[in-house]
Design a protein around this motif. Structure first.
Motif, PDB file in Angstrom:
ATOM      1  N   VAL A  21      -1.381 -14.963  80.056  1.00  0.00           N
ATOM      2  CA  VAL A  21      -0.402 -14.320  80.785  1.00  0.00           C
ATOM      3  C   VAL A  21      -0.750 -13.397  81.835  1.00  0.00           C
ATOM      4  O   VAL A  21      -1.832 -12.782  81.842  1.00  0.00           O
ATOM      5  CB  VAL A  21       0.547 -13.486  79.621  1.00  0.00           C
ATOM      6  CG1 VAL A  21       1.615 -12.673  80.704  1.00  0.00           C
ATOM      7  CG2 VAL A  21       1.211 -14.255  78.738  1.00  0.00           C
ATOM      8  N   LEU A  22      -0.091 -13.660  82.885  1.00  0.00           N
ATOM      9  CA  LEU A  22      -0.623 -12.873  84.107  1.00  0.00           C
ATOM     10  C   LEU A  22       0.534 -11.779  84.448  1.00  0.00           C
ATOM     11  O   LEU A  22       1.837 -12.072  84.301  1.00  0.00           O
ATOM     12  CB  LEU A  22      -0.917 -13.744  85.377  1.00  0.00           C
ATOM     13  CG  LEU A  22      -2.167 -14.965  85.047  1.00  0.00           C
ATOM     14  CD1 LEU A  22      -2.310 -15.507  86.228  1.00  0.00           C
ATOM     15  CD2 LEU A  22      -3.365 -14.126  84.600  1.00  0.00           C
ATOM     16  N   PRO A  23       0.149 -10.779  85.287  1.00  0.00           N
ATOM     17  CA  PRO A  23       1.267  -9.814  85.717  1.00  0.00           C
ATOM     18  C   PRO A  23       2.666 -10.682  86.513  1.00  0.00           C
ATOM     19  O   PRO A  23       3.681 -10.252  86.104  1.00  0.00           O
ATOM     20  CB  PRO A  23       0.546  -9.109  86.855  1.00  0.00           C
ATOM     21  CG  PRO A  23      -0.984  -9.014  86.403  1.00  0.00           C
ATOM     22  CD  PRO A  23      -1.156 -10.375  85.713  1.00  0.00           C
ATOM     23  N   HIS A  25       3.704 -13.347  85.572  1.00  0.00           N
ATOM     24  CA  HIS A  25       4.636 -13.844  84.532  1.00  0.00           C
ATOM     25  C   HIS A  25       5.739 -12.804  84.045  1.00  0.00           C
ATOM     26  O   HIS A  25       6.871 -13.090  83.735  1.00  0.00           O
ATOM     27  CB  HIS A  25       3.726 -14.563  83.172  1.00  0.00           C
ATOM     28  CG  HIS A  25       2.861 -15.628  83.719  1.00  0.00           C
ATOM     29  ND1 HIS A  25       1.701 -15.695  83.312  1.00  0.00           N
ATOM     30  CD2 HIS A  25       3.296 -16.675  84.376  1.00  0.00           C
ATOM     31  CE1 HIS A  25       1.026 -16.715  83.717  1.00  0.00           C
ATOM     32  NE2 HIS A  25       1.976 -17.400  84.453  1.00  0.00           N
ATOM     33  N   ILE A  26       5.173 -11.514  84.229  1.00  0.00           N
ATOM     34  CA  ILE A  26       6.069 -10.521  83.682  1.00  0.00           C
ATOM     35  C   ILE A  26       7.299 -10.619  84.446  1.00  0.00           C
ATOM     36  O   ILE A  26       8.471 -10.676  84.066  1.00  0.00           O
ATOM     37  CB  ILE A  26       5.464  -9.160  83.854  1.00  0.00           C
ATOM     38  CG1 ILE A  26       4.200  -8.996  82.902  1.00  0.00           C
ATOM     39  CG2 ILE A  26       6.382  -7.801  83.557  1.00  0.00           C
ATOM     40  CD1 ILE A  26       3.983  -7.562  82.992  1.00  0.00           C
ATOM     41  N   LEU A  28       8.483 -13.114  86.375  1.00  0.00           N
ATOM     42  CA  LEU A  28       9.594 -14.246  85.955  1.00  0.00           C
ATOM     43  C   LEU A  28      10.256 -13.750  84.767  1.00  0.00           C
ATOM     44  O   LEU A  28      11.582 -14.301  84.758  1.00  0.00           O
ATOM     45  CB  LEU A  28       8.479 -15.393  85.698  1.00  0.00           C
ATOM     46  CG  LEU A  28       9.170 -16.485  86.078  1.00  0.00           C
ATOM     47  CD1 LEU A  28      10.062 -16.767  87.236  1.00  0.00           C
ATOM     48  CD2 LEU A  28       8.265 -17.821  86.076  1.00  0.00           C
ATOM     49  N   ASN A  29       9.600 -13.322  83.592  1.00  0.00           N
ATOM     50  CA  ASN A  29      10.414 -13.331  82.598  1.00  0.00           C
ATOM     51  C   ASN A  29      11.620 -12.146  82.727  1.00  0.00           C
ATOM     52  O   ASN A  29      12.721 -12.588  82.327  1.00  0.00           O
ATOM     53  CB  ASN A  29       9.609 -12.402  81.486  1.00  0.00           C
ATOM     54  CG  ASN A  29      10.206 -12.171  80.187  1.00  0.00           C
ATOM     55  OD1 ASN A  29      11.174 -11.360  80.181  1.00  0.00           O
ATOM     56  ND2 ASN A  29       9.824 -12.754  78.998  1.00  0.00           N
ATOM     57  N   ASN A  30      11.277 -11.134  83.416  1.00  0.00           N
ATOM     58  CA  ASN A  30      12.534 -10.153  83.573  1.00  0.00           C
ATOM     59  C   ASN A  30      13.267 -10.352  84.593  1.00  0.00           C
ATOM     60  O   ASN A  30      14.629 -10.003  84.432  1.00  0.00           O
ATOM     61  CB  ASN A  30      11.625  -8.726  84.077  1.00  0.00           C
ATOM     62  CG  ASN A  30      10.755  -8.171  82.805  1.00  0.00           C
ATOM     63  OD1 ASN A  30      11.034  -8.395  81.821  1.00  0.00           O
ATOM     64  ND2 ASN A  30       9.892  -7.340  83.283  1.00  0.00           N
ATOM     65  N   ARG A  31      12.915 -11.244  85.558  1.00  0.00           N
ATOM     66  CA  ARG A  31      13.929 -11.629  86.616  1.00  0.00           C
ATOM     67  C   ARG A  31      14.889 -12.777  86.069  1.00  0.00           C
ATOM     68  O   ARG A  31      16.061 -12.432  86.040  1.00  0.00           O
ATOM     69  CB  ARG A  31      13.003 -12.452  87.641  1.00  0.00           C
ATOM     70  CG  ARG A  31      14.022 -13.313  88.648  1.00  0.00           C
ATOM     71  CD  ARG A  31      13.137 -14.337  89.109  1.00  0.00           C
ATOM     72  NE  ARG A  31      13.699 -15.508  89.536  1.00  0.00           N
ATOM     73  CZ  ARG A  31      14.411 -15.929  90.717  1.00  0.00           C
ATOM     74  NH1 ARG A  31      13.864 -15.133  91.710  1.00  0.00           N
ATOM     75  NH2 ARG A  31      14.897 -16.749  90.961  1.00  0.00           N
TER      76      ARG A  31
END
Lengths: 391, 391
Positions: A21-23, A25-26, A28-31
DNA sequence: CATGTTTGTTAGTAAACCTTACGAACGAAA
DNA sequence: TTTCGTTCGTAAGGTTTACTAACAAACATG
């Protein structure tokens, strides 16, 4: 260090990590989390979203400005309620900015298509007779219908969702669909190439179960039985569709019911579920019984008997599935004049009597409220899920 | 912007985001990923791990130094192979630094316990007769056995895993276990309080299916049938255990088989799977038939008939489940002298004849290779998964 | 009219991974 | 023996992300 000090994992989030997991991806998840929250509840302020998601107002503001830049979210003026403090700016998904195109290929003779809003409402629909077309001719018919429906859209198209009968793999290749004469038909890739739009192809029963989940208020565990020319099932466990190792999950039409034989099926076996329950079989049986009946009352009784027996057979075959998966919710999709009465009553009764009462006491079985649009709406859910992460 | 420009989501990673993600969650994910890679392959260098996980050597080094600080990973000297470049420093999970304690409460009369290595090997085992204890007395017996096994450990204990019969919820509360006389027994919380160790309690069949998955080389979709005093099932779909909405998934012992009645069951119904297949029923039937037989050949034939019929009944009840889930792998756990022969042959034959041949052509049914330790090892998998994210 | 509350933004911080660069250690070839 | 290329592990600096803290704007209320 002590053993109890051993670190806790993110097991609750995902059983086993399968990829790094890269920053980014964070982000994208939160979006997606914000978009999803907005999609489900609608009309909220940035501060509302922050409270709901657990993110800070700062982060939500940043994500929202990104989403507004993509025209996915719009501001809708200020909240009018008289409250202390600065009035909130209401936001919503830009529900009229995009539309979804869906096709339902599961009709035995007629293909259906529709333009849907992001909320899953059918805005316009059309159809095209298959006219016995098979193989490449069937593909051409599908492509023609798709072009028609795309032309009917009045806003940019978010994507194309298609519910196809038969066995469909994760890449949208129709591995086997006898009615359409397809084997290993790469429908998703071909139509994506043809239209330049994102296309998702799934099995019709799987689409249906997604529609019931997203629009029918169903729970996370759900079995949908789709009765038509054939009989198929869509299964949702923990909110996720089950596809099976060979993508044939839900193909219960040719499983034998009971230990007392039964009508001969087209597949060569006797007593398949489809031989008891498919619409052609039921209507033919009812027709014959009605013709042979002396009085209208006799005809009605004979019809009820036929439907009761069909329902009982469905219950017999579902009992092991309900027991093994501890399912509490079953939904039927198909002609209500056949399914919604003696048949479903017999199914519930049979399920209750053949499984542990303590576990199936609160089992519910009902007709879908989606009617004939269930596959179209389910295919739209696939598009929403694939393109926006929302459903 | 165009519709096709709409962003892709992390749908492949997790269907729908349910919670916000922070930078520290990234760390946990990647840390677990590295640990898991090391656990499965063993003896790798930092550079190997970087290539395998896709992370950079820098990140892997950082994670490894963190893991070495927790004594979870150790260096094992340099790789000896003659290769160009600086020789690699080999790493491995510190497999002897921790041990796992497991209990199997599924025996009808005898409880079993064991100390296991991180690889799932049984290092020492012990047992305790239940002696008819029920309710609080049964709890005391379990606590006594647990204390014994904990005392036998020769390294810090990573955690305690327990496979219990009956219905167990996600919090490790035994909702209902008739044999032990438990209702809503908060076993996990009580034993965690008692021992100060992390404790995981799961249903015995669910533990068994995890063991088969982790140690038996099973695929991601797997059904395990556990035949003992009762009959239960554990189900794994996509590598995840299925618990069911009321945590009663796999409770198929009291589902009625077929449409021709059958032996009366203790639950009051006729023809339950358990009435056909449980070990007491089978041994009693075989005993009676043998006693009534005129010759040893007659006895053998009668025994084979009984086992064949039991296998057929299992096939009948599994056919709808196999069809609905498109399962390809079924594993049996229980006395091999009963299960591994005529019975399993009849089950496969029945499954093939009652489902679509094209889909079940490569269906496999086999005995577990885990033997009687299957629940103990499965409970250990739960601990590995909960404490390290590894399995 | 002063006060408190709520909203949304700005500025700065911490955590995580990445890229780039480097020394150490080794085999192979000149 | 020396040089070169390779591989390993580490160090320094940059980017992305979300967080905390602080603030101005706008409103209700006493």
């Amino acid at each position: 260090m002590t053993a109890t000090g051993a670190p806790r994992t993110i097991q609750d989030r995902a059983l086993r990590p399968t990829a790094k997991v890269l920053p980014e991806h964070i982000r994208l998840n939160n979006r997606t989390l914000v978009l999803q929250t907005l999609y489900r509840a609608g009309l909220q302020s940035r501060a509302d979203l922050a409270r709901e998601t657990g993110l800070t107002r700062v982060t939500v503001s940043d994500l929202i400005s990104e989403l507004m830049g993509e025209n996915l979210v719009i501001e809708l003026g200020q909240r009018q309620e008289p409250r202390p403090g600065k009035p909130a700016t209401l936001l919503d998904i830009n529900r009229s900015a995009f539309q979804i195109v869906s096709l339902d290929l599961s009709g035995h003779t007629r293909l259906r298509g529709a333009v849907l809003s992001l909320d899953g409402a059918v805005l316009s629909s059309s159809g095209l007779d298959l006219a016995g077309a098979r193989g490449e001719a069937a593909y051409d018919t599908v492509a023609e219908l798709l072009a028609q429906v795309i032309a009917a859209a009045t806003a940019p198209i978010l994507g194309v969702g298609i519910g196809s009968p038969g066995i469909v793999d994760r890449a949208g290749v129709v591995r086997n669909a006898p009615n359409l004469g397809w084997r290993d038909q790469p429908l998703q890739a071909r139509l994506q190439e043809l239209t330049g739009l994102p296309v998702r192809v799934v099995n019709d029963a799987n689409a249906a179960v997604l529609a019931e989940h997203s629009f029918g208020g169903a729970d996370h565990d759900l079995l949908l039985i789709k009765v038509g020319h054939g009989v198929g099932a869509g299964l949702l466990i923990g909110g996720r569709a089950i596809f099976g190792e060979r993508f044939a999950a839900g193909e219960i039409g040719h499983v034998v019911v009971g230990t007392d034989d039964g009508p001969l099926c087209a597949c060569g076996k006797s007593g398949c579920l489809e031989a008891w329950l498919s619409v052609p079989r039921l209507t033919a049986a009812i027709h014959d019984a009605t013709a042979a009946a002396a009085t209208p009352a006799d005809a009605e009784r004979a019809t009820s008997d036929i439907l009761t027996e069909a329902g009982r057979r469905l219950g017999i075959i579902l009992a092991p599935v309900v027991g093994a998966l501890n399912l509490l919710e079953i939904v039927l999709s198909g002609p209500p004049e056949l399914l919604d009465g003696a048949l479903s009553a017999a199914t519930v009764e049979t399920l209750r009597s053949r499984t542990m009462a303590t576990e199936t006491g609160d089992l519910t079985l009902r007709m879908t409220a989606q009617g004939e649009d269930i596959v179209l709406r389910g295919a739209a859910v696939m598009v929403l899920s694939a393109q926006l992460g929302v459903s």
